[in-house]
Enzyme design. Structure first.
Site, short mmCIF file in Angstrom:
data_model
loop_
_atom_site.label_atom_id
_atom_site.label_comp_id
_atom_site.label_asym_id
_atom_site.label_seq_id
_atom_site.Cartn_x
_atom_site.Cartn_y
_atom_site.Cartn_z
N HIS A 39 0.90 -1.11 -0.02
CA HIS A 39 0.01 -0.01 -0.07
C HIS A 39 0.84 1.08 0.10
CE1 HIS A 39 -3.78 -2.13 0.48
NE2 HIS A 39 -3.38 -2.79 1.57
N ASP A 98 -2.73 -10.57 -2.24
CA ASP A 98 -3.42 -9.96 -1.07
C ASP A 98 -4.82 -9.47 -1.11
OD1 ASP A 98 -2.27 -8.38 1.67
OD2 ASP A 98 -4.00 -7.50 0.80
N HIS A 127 -6.34 -6.98 -0.19
CA HIS A 127 -6.40 -5.76 -0.67
C HIS A 127 -5.61 -5.20 -1.92
CE1 HIS A 127 -6.99 -6.31 3.82
NE2 HIS A 127 -8.10 -5.36 3.60
N ASP A 155 -4.47 -12.58 3.69
CA ASP A 155 -5.81 -12.37 4.25
C ASP A 155 -6.97 -12.44 3.49
OD1 ASP A 155 -4.80 -10.45 2.46
OD2 ASP A 155 -4.93 -8.44 3.55
N TYR A 167 -3.99 -11.91 8.93
CA TYR A 167 -4.34 -11.43 10.14
C TYR A 167 -4.79 -12.72 11.11
CZ TYR A 167 -3.16 -7.40 7.69
OH TYR A 167 -2.63 -6.41 6.77
#
Length: 1102
Positions: free
Chosen positions: A552, A590, A592, A683, A723
């Site tokens: 990110h 990922d 995201h 995740d 997570y």
């Protein structure tokens, strides 16, 4: 397509036949309709919301325990079970036969000598587990061969050369030798020995270097290539309960390349195999598709065969056996076998030299095969989202940019010599970054600690080469970040707690502590150290267990728990030390979107960035439209940003693998990366509190394995998010196993891909077709003939029971008038099966290759034969007109199953009640027959869903004779047409002419006529009807045809008896060939039926 309700039922039936124990699933999950328009968008949990809440709710102990129990059920602790070793069977006795009368016969002992020399030269023999060949027992051979055939082959040991040659001539492309039987038994036994070893867990995989008599490749060329069988075409998908279990990918031109074969694996074979769940994979490994082979005339390379072997190693837990078949260029054969054996031994696949996109002919074959097989396999279902596609512009662009590809000289693959296979970087100091205000923040120090502890528990860390870590240098960081930002982050090391909190609030979803800068610098430096080890050949691949994550992070801003973009810096470092713009593929799985990585490389064509992430129409973190599928890059980097945007939760293994097969890997192979970096966030794993997805550790192992075929095996996984401590530990362990060369574990797909996921994949594919030729799937039209053609379609109403039995009555009633001036394309619904209630489109194809010009310069719609003879071009012609011009009507796949019937539709105005029907073009057929008589005589022809393919009128005569001798058929059959009425809406009667096969391989099933003879008036054994009955030529039981009760079809499906005789017209039908047959072996039974029916013998011989 069927309706939604029917589709849902079909979906349930598909699942039940492959996995009867799996529970029924929600029809909304598998519906082809996709996301409903106007549905409310629900905002998903985001990292921004986590920040605002200040702290995460801790998972209850019960919930955590449930996750642990569920993951323990995955049986990932397989250290003691992991098999190793590649078996090899190589016996010199197999060289003890050759062709006695033709020294130039391509199947000779030289093939095995060349292979052995190559394996010795590359040191492969010593790396394999050798097994002694054994003879196959007669009982084992009888599992697939008749006792009569085995006994006949056994007698060849005592024949002289003349007798052997006479017997060999009765077969196709075979020679016999006194040692043939012994060597054939030894060859079969060699494969069985490897099967025993693999299934008995002695070894993981194996190769049998044997010589066999059977010669087979899948060059098809619309049936003109040996063995000239319709059953080799894409439309043959199996029979009875075996429907869908036969997959044919016919190549209709020579020169097919690696990309074509790989596309067939990705789009068809691998998805079906994952749904089928094989326990063992046996490969008939012919190498005659290699460049330089005189028989195959293809352009595949040894590196391509290594890729195919690698892809297959992901199936059946790696239990794979390759058994040598063809291959007649000694050099390419030896190198092809060597390349495949290298791959079985775990060596990396070489980078392909040939173009990375399949050719248009391959795309057409694949499209047709997919259309035929989709009814049987859930994983092949395509998204029903209607997308407007402009193929014409893209195809023209491709033609302009691509001339004929000329293959270079056959490249010799190189295999790196490695000190270690997998590198591992980890530093406990990275736990020094933590949240001062929230002990339960999801990005916690225990993430990397728990992963490393799991790797050590499973013994995986000990199998890796642990590399020392180092901080990233400023020069390395500045390749992706601004100097101002690096200085700003460095200053946080000396800030007080209040200042740290204030500084963190300046960014999105960020916390900062005094150790943050050092940990971020160490994480990025560890990734760079691993890149150095891979590019230097110190290790082949590697895994970086690092934190904080990085994808990110923007050029001048921290974001979403990320500070320095480790993957981006590692990519730039790789290009710097390699000295050129190394082609790098970054795959970001990922959950995201990696907004920072995308922005850093969006103008750079040397880096291909592919991200698969939850998007939820812009409401999932990092929010906005940056992760939308329409974001494709900028300037020179346009097309090198690929976003697969999931618009909801519950995305799992089936969805990611569908994206891999249909989009990620095709584009990646076309890009041909020299290094693969994975932003390996976990995740999207099952149980993650932020992702809401369902990817399993086994799923991640398979994704990793598939990527390892790229970039000569140089792939690095760099930890991003994830997570749930149990999920990320098991997932990284599964990926590490794949990197170490362990076969991916068995993967059971609990459901097919979600309709919403398919819609996302389709949307991205549609957008990127303009940039990647591997995504330009041709419209589904099987161009069977070599010449251009005009398609005319008409609907044929199907009976309620659409069995594939012998043909009966021709359709009556009105046939819609077709506008011949506006040809319409037709989807090859010939793939429809008896279990489907789809309506079919029958396609009639006329050649447009006219040999002369119209004197007046005008095209005439309706012409008489005399007009056609003068050379005027007609759009609609009768067969006699076509014969006058020398043109042969072409047919489409939907006409195949008639077994030689050519269907011709005549415009209503062409022939009226007051006109004389056109004379038959068949030589010798001069008698005019009344329309009613013609109709009655031809009412019994088969109208199955497929019809015989058209002939190429330019085939040399010697090739036609070869086709007949090899079991093909003379396709120069002529059609008969007859029309009635004076108006366009008048009823039409479509007539058919049949040219039966002159031979079929199932004639041996015909048994002698019973002593009691035949009774053509005998009723059906099941229903007692006297209409349209057939007699089985194996057991001589009588049953009715498919338009009555379909009991003969049922008898065939139960008994497997292939040949039946019609008591109506004494024609013989072969179910297995899907064609009529006329051969000397049938004369006795036809004569007996004729004598019983008419009181006299057949007046003429065959």
């Amino acid at each position: 397509m069927t309706s939604t309700g029917q589709d849902t039922t079909t979906t349930r039936q598909r699942r039940s036949r492959h996995n009867p124990q799996s529970p029924p699933h929600d029809s909304s999950v598998t519906s082809k309709r996709g996301v409903k328009k106007g549905a409310l968008l629900h905002s998903s949990p985001s990292l921004a919301e986590v920040k605002k809440k200040g702290r995460m709710k801790k998972l209850t102990q019960a919930t955590e325990q449930d996750l642990i129990v569920g993951l323990q059920g995955l049986d990932l602790n397989l250290e003691a079970k992991t098999l190793s070793g590649t078996g090899l069977v190589f016996d010199e006795q197999l060289n003890e036969f050759h062709c006695l009368w033709d020294d130039s016969f391509p199947e000779g002992p030289e093939r095995l000598h060349a292979i052995k020399e190559q394996l010795i030269q590359e040191g492969l023999l010593d790396r394999c587990v050798s097994f002694q060949a054994r003879f196959a027992e007669k009982e084992e051979l009888m599992l697939v061969h008749s006792l009569e055939y085995i006994d006949l082959m056994e007698t060849t040991q005592y024949m002289n050369e003349g007798e052997l040659r006479i017997l060999a001539d009765t077969y196709d492309s075979v020679y016999l030798h006194p040692n043939s039987y012994t060597c054939a038994c030894l060859a079969s036994g060699s494969v069985l020995r490897l099967v025993d070893a693999v299934l008995g867990n002695e070894i993981r995989n194996g190769m049998a270097i044997i010589s066999v008599l059977y010669f087979s490749i899948h060059r098809y060329e619309q049936g003109r290539f040996w063995p000239h069988l319709k059953a080799s075409n894409w439309s043959t998908v199996g029979f009875g309960r075996g429907q869908g279990y036969t997959i044919n990918v016919p190549w209709n031109q020579v020169g097919m390349r690696d990309a074509d074969y790989i596309a067939a694996f990705l789009h068809l074979l691998l998805p079906v195999a994952l749904e089928f769940q094989p326990q063992l994979v046996l490969v008939a490994a012919g190498f005659d598709a290699l460049q330089g082979d005189p028989k195959g005339e293809m352009a595949a390379t040894p590196a391509g065969f290594a890729q195919l072997t690698h892809l297959l190693m992901g199936l059946a837990g790696g239990k794979l056996i390759l058994s040598l078949e063809g291959g007649y260029n000694l050099r390419s054969l030896a190198e092809g076998v060597s390349a495949s054996l290298h791959t079985l031994l775990g060596d990396p696949c070489p980078i392909l030299e040939s173009p990375g996109a399949p050719c248009p002919s391959a795309q057409t074959s694949l499209s047709c095969a997919l259309e035929a097989l989709e009814p049987f396999w859930e994983v092949l279902v395509r998204s029903a989202e209607a997308l407007e596609e402009d193929f014409l512009e893209e195809e023209n662009a491709e033609k302009e940019e691509d001339g004929p590809w000329q293959p270079p000289a056959l490249a010799i693959p190189t295999w790196p010599v490695l000190q270690a296979r997998t590198g591992l970087v980890y530093d406990q100091r990275m736990m020094g970054h933590y949240n001062l205000w929230d002990n339960h923040h999801p990005e916690m120090p225990q993430r990397v600690f728990r992963i490393m502890r799991r790797l050590e528990e499973l013994g995986l860390a000990g199998r890796c080469l642990t590399l020392p870590t180092r901080p990233a240098t400023d020069a390395e960081l500045l390749t992706c970040h601004s100097a101002e930002y690096v200085g700003r982050l460095r200053a946080t090391a000396k800030m007080k707690t209040r200042e740290l909190h204030r500084e963190g609030s300046n960014f999105d979803s960020i916390y900062i502590c005094p150790g943050t800068f050092a940990c971020a610098q160490l994480a990025t430096g560890a990734a760079c150290r691993l890149v150095e080890a891979v590019l230097a050949g110190e290790v082949l691949n590697g895994a970086a267990v690092v934190r904080p994550p990085g994808h990110h992070a923007e050029r001048d801003a921290a974001c979403g728990f990320c500070f320095f973009n480790s993957v981006a810096v590692a990519a730039r470092h790789a290009q710097a030390i390699s000295g050129h713009a190394l082609r790098i593929l970054i795959v970001d799985w990922d959950v995201h979107h990696g907004n920072g990585t995308q922005h850093i490389f969006e103008e750079d064509p040397s880096v291909l960035y592919i991200s698969l992430h939850r998007y939820d129409h812009g409401t999932f973190f990092p929010m906005g439209d940056e992760g939308a599928s329409c974001q494709t890059g900028r300037a020179a980097g346009t097309g090198f940003t690929v976003n697969v945007a999931w618009n909801g939760p519950r995305v799992g293994d089936a969805d990611y693998l569908a994206a891999w097969h249909r989009l990620v890997l095709p584009v990646a192979y076309e890009f041909k990366p020299e290094l693969v970096l994975v932003s390996a966030g976990f995740d999207a794993a099952r149980g993650d509190p932020l992702g809401g997805c369902q990817v399993s550790p086994e799923g991640y192992a398979h994704l990793t394995h598939l990527l390892m075929g790229l970039a000569n095996g140089r792939i690095i996984l760099i930890l991003e998010g994830g997570y749930n401590l149990t999920s990320i530990s098991e997932s990284m362990a599964a990926c590490t196993r794949s990197l170490l060369g362990d076969p991916p574990p068995l993967l059971t797909l609990s459901r097919p891909p979600l309709s919403g996921a398919l819609a996302s994949i389709t949307e991205t594919t549609h957008i990127h077709r303009r940039y990647w030729r591997s995504l330009r799937v041709m419209k589904v039209e099987d161009k069977e003939g070599p010449s251009s053609s005009k398609l005319i379609t008409k609907k044929v109403t199907q009976p309620a029971n659409r069995g594939s039995g012998v043909g009966m009555t021709a359709p009556d009633g009105n046939i819609p008038d077709t506008d011949a001036g506006k040809p319409t394309s037709a989807s090859p619904v010939a793939a429809c099966t008896p279990d489907q209630a789809k309506s079919e489109t029958t396609v009639v194809e006329f050649s447009q290759d006219q040999t002369s010009e119209t004197p007046t310069g005008e095209d005439t719609a309706d012409q008489t034969p005399s007009e056609a003879a003068t050379g005027e071009a007609a759009v609609d012609q009768t067969p006699s007109e076509a014969a006058t011009e020398g043109a042969t009507p072409d047919q489409t796949p939907s006409e195949e199953a008639v077994g030689g019937a050519e269907m011709i539709q005549t415009p209503p105005a062409l022939c009226t009640d007051n006109q004389t029907p056109p004379a038959s073009p068949v030589q010798g057929a001069t008698t005019q027959i009344s329309p009613s008589k013609l109709t009655e005589n031809l009412r019994t022809l088969d109208l199955n869903s497929e019809a015989q393919e058209a002939a190429d009128s330019q085939i040399p005569e010697d090739e036609r004779l070869l086709g007949e001798a090899a079991g093909g058929q003379d396709r120069d059959a002529s059609g008969l047409t007859q029309s009635f009425g004076e108006h366009a809406d008048a009823d039409q009667v479509v007539l058919y002419a049949v040219t039966p096969l002159p031979w079929c391989p199932h004639l041996e099933a015909v048994r002698p006529v019973p002593e009691s003879g035949l009774n053509v008036t005998q009723p059906c054994r099941d229903c007692g009807t006297l209409q349209e009955n057939w007699v089985c030529l194996s057991c001589y039981q009588v049953y009715c045809g498919r338009y009555v009760g379909a009991h003969m079809l049922q008898h065939h499906e139960v008994s497997g008896h292939p040949l039946v005789l019609s008591y109506i017209d004494l024609s013989t039908w072969c179910y297995n060939c899907e064609a009529y047959v006329h051969h000397q072996a049938l004369l006795d039974v036809k004569n007996a039926a004729h004598q019983n029916k008419f009181g006299e013998c057949i007046p003429h011989s065959l």
